[in-house]
Design a protein around this motif. Structure first.
Motif, PDB file in Angstrom:
ATOM      1  N   GLY A   1       0.918  -1.356   0.480  1.00 12.31           N
ATOM      2  CA  GLY A   1       0.281   0.161   0.282  1.00 12.31           C
ATOM      3  C   GLY A   1       1.068   1.695  -0.336  1.00 12.31           C
ATOM      4  O   GLY A   1       0.328   2.385   0.690  1.00 12.31           O
TER       5      GLY A   1
ATOM      6  N   ARG B   1       0.737   5.639  -1.589  1.00 11.37           N
ATOM      7  CA  ARG B   1       0.365   7.118  -1.542  1.00 11.37           C
ATOM      8  C   ARG B   1      -0.270   7.486   0.267  1.00 11.37           C
ATOM      9  O   ARG B   1       0.185   5.772   0.420  1.00 11.37           O
TER      10      ARG B   1
ATOM     11  N   ILE C   1       0.136   7.226   4.200  1.00 15.50           N
ATOM     12  CA  ILE C   1       1.363   6.140   5.876  1.00 15.50           C
ATOM     13  C   ILE C   1       3.042   5.126   4.425  1.00 15.50           C
ATOM     14  O   ILE C   1       3.909   5.706   4.842  1.00 15.50           O
TER      15      ILE C   1
ATOM     16  N   ASP D   1       1.895  -1.737  -4.204  1.00 23.91           N
ATOM     17  CA  ASP D   1       0.310  -0.922  -4.782  1.00 23.91           C
ATOM     18  C   ASP D   1      -0.841  -2.240  -5.671  1.00 23.91           C
ATOM     19  O   ASP D   1       0.059  -2.676  -6.379  1.00 23.91           O
TER      20      ASP D   1
ATOM     21  N   ASP E   1      -2.973  -7.017  -5.723  1.00 20.97           N
ATOM     22  CA  ASP E   1      -3.580  -7.382  -4.873  1.00 20.97           C
ATOM     23  C   ASP E   1      -2.899  -7.651  -3.847  1.00 20.97           C
ATOM     24  O   ASP E   1      -2.885  -9.332  -3.973  1.00 20.97           O
ATOM     25  N   VAL E   2      -2.659  -7.570  -2.194  1.00 23.32           N
ATOM     26  CA  VAL E   2      -2.745  -8.565  -1.029  1.00 23.32           C
ATOM     27  C   VAL E   2      -3.189  -9.489  -1.127  1.00 23.32           C
ATOM     28  O   VAL E   2      -2.518 -10.483  -0.273  1.00 23.32           O
TER      29      VAL E   2
ATOM     30  N   ASN F   1       1.044  -2.206   4.985  1.00 16.22           N
ATOM     31  CA  ASN F   1       1.142  -0.900   5.310  1.00 16.22           C
ATOM     32  C   ASN F   1      -0.937  -0.603   4.407  1.00 16.22           C
ATOM     33  O   ASN F   1      -1.398  -0.148   5.138  1.00 16.22           O
TER      34      ASN F   1
ATOM     35  N   TYR G   1     -13.514  -2.917  10.717  1.00 12.52           N
ATOM     36  CA  TYR G   1     -12.080  -2.152  10.843  1.00 12.52           C
ATOM     37  C   TYR G   1     -11.407  -2.461  12.359  1.00 12.52           C
ATOM     38  O   TYR G   1     -10.076  -3.008  12.914  1.00 12.52           O
TER      39      TYR G   1
ATOM     40  N   LYS H   1      -7.672  -4.750  13.034  1.00  7.47           N
ATOM     41  CA  LYS H   1      -6.349  -4.409  13.507  1.00  7.47           C
ATOM     42  C   LYS H   1      -6.340  -4.447  14.740  1.00  7.47           C
ATOM     43  O   LYS H   1      -4.753  -4.829  15.119  1.00  7.47           O
TER      44      LYS H   1
ATOM     45  N   PRO I   1      -0.659   3.725  14.252  1.00  5.49           N
ATOM     46  CA  PRO I   1      -1.553   5.116  14.462  1.00  5.49           C
ATOM     47  C   PRO I   1      -3.165   5.478  14.700  1.00  5.49           C
ATOM     48  O   PRO I   1      -3.993   4.965  15.031  1.00  5.49           O
ATOM     49  N   GLY I   2      -2.453   7.612  15.347  1.00  4.82           N
ATOM     50  CA  GLY I   2      -3.859   7.672  15.638  1.00  4.82           C
ATOM     51  C   GLY I   2      -5.031   8.530  15.010  1.00  4.82           C
ATOM     52  O   GLY I   2      -5.059   7.907  13.751  1.00  4.82           O
TER      53      GLY I   2
ATOM     54  N   ILE J   1      -4.206  10.463  11.868  1.00  7.32           N
ATOM     55  CA  ILE J   1      -3.096  10.880  10.940  1.00  7.32           C
ATOM     56  C   ILE J   1      -3.828  11.408   9.878  1.00  7.32           C
ATOM     57  O   ILE J   1      -4.542  11.020   9.081  1.00  7.32           O
TER      58      ILE J   1
ATOM     59  N   THR K   1      -4.196  11.824   5.861  1.00  8.66           N
ATOM     60  CA  THR K   1      -3.933  11.485   4.939  1.00  8.66           C
ATOM     61  C   THR K   1      -5.553  11.158   4.718  1.00  8.66           C
ATOM     62  O   THR K   1      -6.706  12.114   4.680  1.00  8.66           O
TER      63      THR K   1
ATOM     64  N   THR L   1      -7.712  10.255   6.462  1.00  9.57           N
ATOM     65  CA  THR L   1      -8.585  10.844   7.391  1.00  9.57           C
ATOM     66  C   THR L   1      -9.569  12.163   6.841  1.00  9.57           C
ATOM     67  O   THR L   1     -10.559  12.369   7.156  1.00  9.57           O
TER      68      THR L   1
HETATM   69  P1  NAD Z   1      -4.353   5.362   2.325  1.00  9.31           P
HETATM   70  O1  NAD Z   1      -5.746   4.387   1.848  1.00  9.31           O
HETATM   71  O2  NAD Z   1      -4.436   7.011   2.512  1.00  9.31           O
HETATM   72  O3  NAD Z   1      -3.727   4.022   1.712  1.00  9.31           O
HETATM   73  C1  NAD Z   1      -3.959   2.879   1.570  1.00  9.31           C
HETATM   74  C2  NAD Z   1      -2.918   2.001  -0.061  1.00  9.31           C
HETATM   75  O4  NAD Z   1      -3.527   0.606   0.114  1.00  9.31           O
HETATM   76  C3  NAD Z   1      -3.756   2.329  -1.235  1.00  9.31           C
HETATM   77  O5  NAD Z   1      -2.350   3.051  -1.713  1.00  9.31           O
HETATM   78  C4  NAD Z   1      -4.357   1.763  -1.506  1.00  9.31           C
HETATM   79  O6  NAD Z   1      -4.405   1.517  -2.788  1.00  9.31           O
HETATM   80  C5  NAD Z   1      -3.636   0.414  -0.843  1.00  9.31           C
HETATM   81  N1  NAD Z   1      -4.215  -0.839  -0.575  1.00  9.31           N
HETATM   82  C6  NAD Z   1      -5.755  -0.929  -0.578  1.00  9.31           C
HETATM   83  N2  NAD Z   1      -5.667  -2.064  -0.295  1.00  9.31           N
HETATM   84  C7  NAD Z   1      -4.736  -3.023  -0.949  1.00  9.31           C
HETATM   85  C8  NAD Z   1      -4.346  -4.093  -2.091  1.00  9.31           C
HETATM   86  N3  NAD Z   1      -5.313  -4.963  -1.643  1.00  9.31           N
HETATM   87  N4  NAD Z   1      -2.820  -4.736  -1.923  1.00  9.31           N
HETATM   88  C9  NAD Z   1      -2.428  -3.536  -1.887  1.00  9.31           C
HETATM   89  N5  NAD Z   1      -3.052  -2.031  -1.544  1.00  9.31           N
HETATM   90  C10 NAD Z   1      -3.212  -1.782  -1.547  1.00  9.31           C
HETATM   91  O7  NAD Z   1      -4.329   4.859   3.517  1.00  9.31           O
HETATM   92  P2  NAD Z   1      -3.224   5.919   4.696  1.00  9.31           P
HETATM   93  O8  NAD Z   1      -3.804   6.279   5.690  1.00  9.31           O
HETATM   94  O9  NAD Z   1      -2.282   6.131   4.456  1.00  9.31           O
HETATM   95  O10 NAD Z   1      -3.087   3.963   5.870  1.00  9.31           O
HETATM   96  C11 NAD Z   1      -2.302   3.422   5.757  1.00  9.31           C
HETATM   97  C12 NAD Z   1      -2.698   2.378   7.100  1.00  9.31           C
HETATM   98  O11 NAD Z   1      -1.902   2.992   8.366  1.00  9.31           O
HETATM   99  C13 NAD Z   1      -3.697   1.549   6.399  1.00  9.31           C
HETATM  100  O12 NAD Z   1      -3.959   0.116   7.489  1.00  9.31           O
HETATM  101  C14 NAD Z   1      -4.224   2.118   7.166  1.00  9.31           C
HETATM  102  O13 NAD Z   1      -4.990   1.249   8.083  1.00  9.31           O
HETATM  103  C15 NAD Z   1      -3.421   1.900   8.929  1.00  9.31           C
HETATM  104  N6  NAD Z   1      -4.076   3.096   9.322  1.00  9.31           N
HETATM  105  C16 NAD Z   1      -4.100   4.573   9.171  1.00  9.31           C
HETATM  106  C17 NAD Z   1      -4.632   5.755  10.005  1.00  9.31           C
HETATM  107  C18 NAD Z   1      -5.308   6.855   9.486  1.00  9.31           C
HETATM  108  O14 NAD Z   1      -5.007   8.409  10.360  1.00  9.31           O
HETATM  109  N7  NAD Z   1      -4.693   7.921   8.131  1.00  9.31           N
HETATM  110  C19 NAD Z   1      -5.126   5.421  11.275  1.00  9.31           C
HETATM  111  C20 NAD Z   1      -4.494   4.336  11.698  1.00  9.31           C
HETATM  112  C21 NAD Z   1      -4.144   3.574  11.153  1.00  9.31           C
END
Ligand code: NAD
Length: 453
Positions: free
Chosen positions: A222, A225, A227, A246, A269-270, A293, A358, A362, A389-390, A392, A394, A397
């Protein structure tokens, strides 16, 4: 979506107005940059109770000027205007009962006011001794102390507790916590207790200290983009060759990031049944750092949640992590000294309305990490940890409705959202070859979120 309130409180009139209204006062956090890579000031080393930790050489390796004061020297406030500490390290490993616990107050009470904004307080504790309930009570007390001080100290300062037995094995952890890289990590309790012998290159000075991951290969799922992209950038900065994985729909972003970082892109796709095999085939020479991630949300209250929303979230966030981890360990793709960092969330620790799927996925990551960590280290020489993460900033959020988003940003001790780089820096510390004694930990990157804290 930019945090306009943070921009407002960054101006003098905005600060005046918000203070008059009694609103939160988020501080501008000092994060790592090439121009300002270290904290701006000395570290004060204090002790509560007897200690035989041998911390001096480890603190010397932070590059900060260290002032050491023994309990009998602790007199008055060093903030005479000239000597503001950027950090205080309190060695409380010798605290064994309520009487010696008082040494924590004696040591910190006079100096807490003198810690500079965006400064650090790191409390060092010992593992709880199951045969000594007085020691266990006093050591557990350090946790409540740390979390309470984190909530009251303000000014972008952080407070964390590290439980350790060997100062050398905790070197990378102390360097992380005593640096701008840990700007959004506060109120955490981190155990650095894995046997030092099982920690490859425990704390040996590295050939290139700015690039601890030189010669290592990392794969981030992932990573096109958010995190994941920040993790890929930070691991590259630290010397790793990075594979940006990704979904096929994100191929263009994945490729342009990989090109910029001098890495490679892998579109996959994971959740594919053969994801582990395809990753192994892509990395015939092996992998050192695996960052799980990729994650998705499909929010609905349980009463309205169709089975597909449940299963798709569980599949991306948890089942695929279990499958690929199993496959890459079984195939020996993850080399000894390897690191797995999975991504949990505070929603998995505290729960969140509308996120039963979700939150379950997690929390499952936490279970996976705690169970697998000791076995993966013993059988493969690989550590397994999670970042949680709390809030963040992106795209994930930015999609939250305005009022909920504003509450999410402010409801933590630092009164602001974190940035993707904050999770990336935490991941880089866990990925460091010197972090072999950090295993089975779930480290929240949440500014000490008030949810589930
Ligand atoms: P995001 O949606 O901006 O990015 C997620 C990325 O994962 C995307 O590029 C997407 O294409 C990719 N992805 C999704 N499904 C996929 C799959 N099946 N195979 C391969 N890639 C895949 O999300 P983010 O905010 O950057 O979050 C990243 C991680 O952090 C996630 O696991 C999310 O649950 C976790 N998280 C984020 C927050 C936050 O506040 N943003 C908080 C807690 C946890």
């Amino acid at each position: 979506m930019a945090d306009r309130y943070l921009s407002l409180t960054g101006t003098a009139p905005g600060r005046f107005l918000t203070r008059r209204l009694g609103l939160p006062q988020p501080a501008a956090l000092h994060r790592w940059s090439p121009d300002r890579p270290a904290l701006d000031g000395p570290v004060l080393h204090l002790t509560a109770g007897p200690s035989s930790l041998g911390l001096a050489p480890v603190l010397a390796r932070t590059g900060l000027t260290v002032t050491t004061r023994r309990p009998e020297d602790t007199v008055g406030d060093p903030a005479d205007g000239s000597a503001r500490s950027a950090a205080v390290v309190l060695d409380a490993t010798g605290v064994r009962d309520v009487d010696t616990l008082a040494g924590v107050h004696t040591a910190l009470h006079p100096v807490v006011r003198s810690v500079a904004p965006s400064g650090r307080i790191v409390v060092l504790g010992a593992p709880l001794d199951p045969a000594d309930h007085h020691q266990s009570a006093a050591q557990q007390a350090l946790e409540g102390f740390t979390r309470s001080l984190g909530k009251e100290i303000g000014g972008g300062r952080t407070v964390n507790l590290v439980r350790l037995t060997d100062a050398g094995a905790a070197g990378s952890t102390l360097r992380f916590l005593l640096s701008p890289r840990s700007a959004y990590v506060s109120g955490q309790v981190i155990d650095v207790l894995a046997a030092a012998g099982s920690a490859p290159q425990a704390d040996a000075p590295q050939a290139d200290p700015g690039r601890p991951l030189a010669g290592r290969t990392a794969l981030v799922t992932g990573a096109a983009r958010g995190i994941g992209a920040a993790v890929a950038e930070t691991l590259t900065r630290d010397g790793a060759r990075v594979v940006v994985l990704d979904v096929p729909q994100a191929e263009q972003d994945a490729r342009s990031l990989a090109d910029r970082l001098g890495g490679t892109a892998l579109t996959l796709d994971v959740t594919a049944a053969d994801a582990g095999e395809r990753i192994a085939a892509e990395l015939p020479d092996g992998l050192d750092v695996l960052v799980h991630n990729a994650g998705v949300t499909r929010d609905r209250r349980l009463v309205n949640m169709p089975a597909e929303r449940w299963s798709s979230v569980l599949d991306v966030n948890l089942a695929s992590v279990l499958r690929t981890t199993d496959a890459l360990l079984a195939k020996g793709t993850l080399r000894p000294g390897g690191r797995i960092v999975a991504t949990a969330s505070i929603a998995g620790l505290a729960g969140n309305a509308g996120q039963t799927n979700y939150g379950a996925s997690k929390a499952g990551i936490v279970g996976l990490v705690r169970s697998l960590a000791p076995r993966a280290l013993a059988e493969h020489g690989v550590t397994v940890n999670a970042v949680a993460p709390g809030f963040i900033e992106t795209r994930m959020t930015a999609a939250i409705p305005l009022f909920l988003r504003e509450a999410g940003r402010r409801m933590n001790s630092l009164a602001q959202g974190g940035l993707p780089v904050d999770v990336a820096e935490t991941t880089a510390w866990l990925a460091d070859p010197a972090s072999g004694a950090v295993n089975g930990q779930v480290v929240r990157v949440c500014g000490q979120s008030l949810l589930g804290a």
